[in-house]
Design a protein around this motif. Sequence first.
Motif, PDB file in Angstrom:
ATOM      1  N   GLN A  55       3.289   9.125  -6.190  1.00 52.53           N
ATOM      2  CA  GLN A  55       3.905  10.432  -5.926  1.00 52.53           C
ATOM      3  C   GLN A  55       5.080  10.673  -6.857  1.00 52.53           C
ATOM      4  N   SER A  72       1.446   4.147  -3.116  1.00 52.08           N
ATOM      5  CA  SER A  72       1.308   5.580  -2.881  1.00 52.08           C
ATOM      6  C   SER A  72       2.602   6.314  -3.237  1.00 52.08           C
ATOM      7  N   TYR A  73       3.726   5.754  -2.828  1.00 49.62           N
ATOM      8  CA  TYR A  73       5.038   6.339  -3.120  1.00 49.62           C
ATOM      9  C   TYR A  73       5.278   6.389  -4.631  1.00 49.62           C
ATOM     10  N   THR A 119       0.830  -1.207   0.000  1.00 48.03           N
ATOM     11  CA  THR A 119       0.000   0.000   0.000  1.00 48.03           C
ATOM     12  C   THR A 119       0.865   1.258   0.000  1.00 48.03           C
ATOM     13  N   LYS A 120       1.861   1.288   0.892  1.00 48.06           N
ATOM     14  CA  LYS A 120       2.761   2.451   0.950  1.00 48.06           C
ATOM     15  C   LYS A 120       3.563   2.584  -0.341  1.00 48.06           C
TER      16      LYS A 120
END
Length: 88
Positions: A72, A68-69, A64-65
Amino acid sequence: PALGIVDHYADLEVPDDAEEAAIKKQYRKLVLTWHPDKHPEDRDVAEERIRAINNAYEVLGNSTKRASYDAQRQALLRQQRGQGPDTA
């Protein structure tokens, strides 16, 4: 950082498309390599590297992280190229 964002892939020395197992294996290797106890003469450098490695793994080791990273990073790349947000 060139993108204005920490490059976790570079910190873990893995390609952007590395699979989860490869990331975990490389993380373990780097933790052993850069453990501060193995670098008593350059302890500050080793501690800084270990922090970067741990931070990178915290993001890239979590799907999940990582998603998102990656989003970005892509947005920043588009911004640098003068492109607008991804509307797809």
